[in-house]
Design an enzyme around this catalytic site. Structure first.
Site, PDB file in Angstrom:
ATOM      1  CB  SER B  59       1.052  -4.847   8.559  1.00 23.41           C
ATOM      2  OG  SER B  59       1.216  -5.899   6.937  1.00 23.41           O
ATOM      3  CE  LYS B  96       6.397  -6.175   5.934  1.00 26.04           C
ATOM      4  NZ  LYS B  96       5.878  -7.255   6.155  1.00 26.04           N
TER       5      LYS B  96
END
Lengths: 426, 140
Positions: B59, B96
């Site tokens: 990710s 993130k």
């Protein structure tokens, strides 16, 4: 320059360490158990609110924990020790003189800071520790260590202070001391509390109002010191060494049960090895060891609890001497036919090795033993504890019935590459 | 294979080779001796605030963080636009990309093939720390 001390400590320290590495624990009740998962030694506020007491044996709260979803951890001293070290590294940026008092408490010398700026500095310290390490803390400030410790207690139990209590001024002391019970005064034990209550003393303010002479009569020199300290006159300075320990013990519950003499001697020899390490670390020695072992009150079957004290010709902290004495003690009180659950070694009246009396007969060769023990400790420091040990303590590779159990220990997140947290996709 | 633990704050030495010198001849290099290169100092600027973690998944590949990488995470840094951060969203910890657009901060996946990241309006968001380095080992 007037003296000033700060005492900073981690809130529910062991639990807070666990929370740093698992965000799911944020609002949940968490407890950490003592060695061998015996009893609760750290509790978050949520766990305290459920009525879990400090030191509550696990078997008395197991059902409650299950019912209320309390998260239970075995102690992970490797992790807590590393977090403690990180926190003390942060303290060094705020004070040049620090005394690490225990794994979660340190005294800082605040004397160089202007009195009006101490509280602000303490707030800055707290927020830096929290940002950098993730551990919440409380800070108590006072002109003596006893008052700093007291201030820390007040900060802990009074949410509106937002983690900092400053007892520098006379006004602050006359406001807070009447609200603090005897049990929260550093250095007043249970026996002294009863004596003081007989004098009509019930709060820290009452103790501060006693005449020192009277206190000396009933509470010894220590009591007199406490009064001076509570009044703001320092008698206890920052120690660069930990205070001399009066007694030392190594005890463990067995993961299984021990029924053979060989196994018991091995376990006790391992305890003696650890005791020797502890004593040498503090430069202390002892002239006796007390060996004890007993069955478990929760087991069916015959119960037995015995102890014996073995005296040395002179004080020593040599592991081999301790192991010999301890094994001899085991043989002296050993009886077959019981399933022993716990064993330990205790010693009281420790003396600094240098200051101890030499024996006329049976003196040990301190020169030789000192060098051997130094080498032993150096190996274990470098390579990890338990790398070099007396064969009497058993071969570490064997699966031992008496090794401490850690059934619910979290990973050693910060000290083992193979145990660092794994961050996935969420 | 045995992997020895990295102790944060201890130097890891890479040898800087010096010519072997025959006794009796002063080495011309002696005046130029340097300390060995210490990678820990490069990877860890602030030891008490730095934590090491392992990454699972893809990710954050667009910012150069791959499955199986080690990362160093510094809690003392304030995240800037474009930083990779370790963040707790509703009690779940993940990596993130931190964005600040027009004074508003938001989080995004570091992988273009993922849909837009939306934690929802009531999400409880807590930045754990800023990713400062990755370490990839090619031979295990």
């Amino acid at each position: 320059m007037t003296r000033s001390f700060a005492l900073i400590d981690g809130n529910s320290f062991y639990c807070s360490c666990e929370r740093v590495f698992d965000p799911k624990l944020r609002r949940r009740p968490v407890i950490v158990l003592s060695n061998n998962d015996g009893c609760a030694v750290a509790r978050t506020a949520e766990a305290k609110a459920l009525g879990i007491q400090m030191g509550a044996p696990m078997f008395t709260i197991r059902d409650l924990c299950r019912r209320e979803g309390v998260v239970v951890f075995s102690s992970n001293y490797t992790l807590y020790g590393d977090m403690s070290r990180r926190m003390n590294t942060v303290y060094e940026r705020f004070a040049s003189d620090i005394e690490v008092y225990s794994i979660d408490e340190s005294f800082l010398d605040m004397s160089p800071v202007a009195p009006g700026q101490r509280e602000e500095m303490a707030r800055d310290l707290r927020s830096t520790v929290s940002t950098w390490t993730g551990v919440p803390t409380c800070v108590g400030i006072g002109p003596t260590k006893t008052l700093a410790k007291l201030a820390n207690k007040i900060a802990k139990s009074t949410p509106q202070l937002r983690g900092v209590c400053d007892l520098t001024s006379d006004e602050a002391r006359s406001e807070w001391l009447p609200l603090v019970g005897l049990e929260d005064v550093w250095g007043i034990g249970r026996a002294s509390q009863a004596k003081l209550a007989a004098f009509g003393c019930h709060t820290a303010a009452d103790v501060a109002a006693l005449t020192p002479k009277l206190a000396r009569k009933s509470l010894t020199v220590v009591g007199e010191r406490i009064i001076h300290e509570l009044r703001g006159t320092p008698c206890i300075d920052l120690e660069s060494v930990a205070p001399t320990r009066k007694g030392c013990a190594v005890t463990r519950s067995f993961a299984g049960r021990v029924e053979s003499l060989d196994m018991m001697q091995e376990a006790i020899a391992a305890h003696a090895t650890r005791l020797g390490e502890k004593l040498r670390h503090h430069g202390l020695a002892t002239d006796h060891v007390t060996v004890f072992f007993h069955t478990s009150p929760h087991d069916r079957g015959p119960s037995r609890s015995v102890s014996t004290t073995v005296d040395f010709p002179e004080a020593s902290n040599d592991t081999l001497a301790l192991v010999r004495a301890a094994k001899w003690g085991v043989r002296r009180i050993w009886k077959y036919g019981y399933r022993y659950a716990k064993a330990g070694l205790m010693t009281v009246d420790l003396v600094p090795l240098e200051a101890s009396q030499r024996a006329l007969i049976g003196a040990l060769d301190r020169e030789k033993s000192g060098r051997l023990m130094e080498a032993l400790d150096a190996c274990n420091r470098k390579l990890g504890r338990g790398v070099v040990f007396p064969a009497a303590a058993g071969i570490a590779r064997q699966k031992k019935a008496w090794v401490t159990k850690f059934e619910m220990r979290s990973p050693r997140y910060t000290t083992r590459l193979e145990e660092v947290p794994v961050i996935g996709r969420a | 294979m045995q992997i020895s633990p990295v102790v944060v704050g201890l130097p890891i030495y890479l040898p800087v080779y010096l010519k072997a010198v025959r006794a009796g001849f002063p080495s011309p290099a002696d005046d130029y001796l340097d300390q060995p290169i210490d990678l820990t100092r490069t990877l860890i600027q602030n030891a008490p605030a730095t934590f090491i973690m392992t990454v699972a998944g893809d990710s954050a590949i667009d910012v150069g963080i791959f499955d199986g990488s080690l990362i160093t995470v510094d809690r003392s840094l304030v995240p800037k636009d474009g930083d990779a951060v370790v963040v707790d969203v509703n009690g779940e910890r993940s990596i993130k990309v931190f964005r600040i657009v027009g004074g508003r901060s938001s989080l995004a996946f570091g992988n273009r093939r993922y849909p837009d990241y939306d934690p929802g309006p009531d999400a409880e968001i807590d930045v754990f720390g800023v990713v400062t380095n990755t370490v990839r080992r090619f031979r295990r």
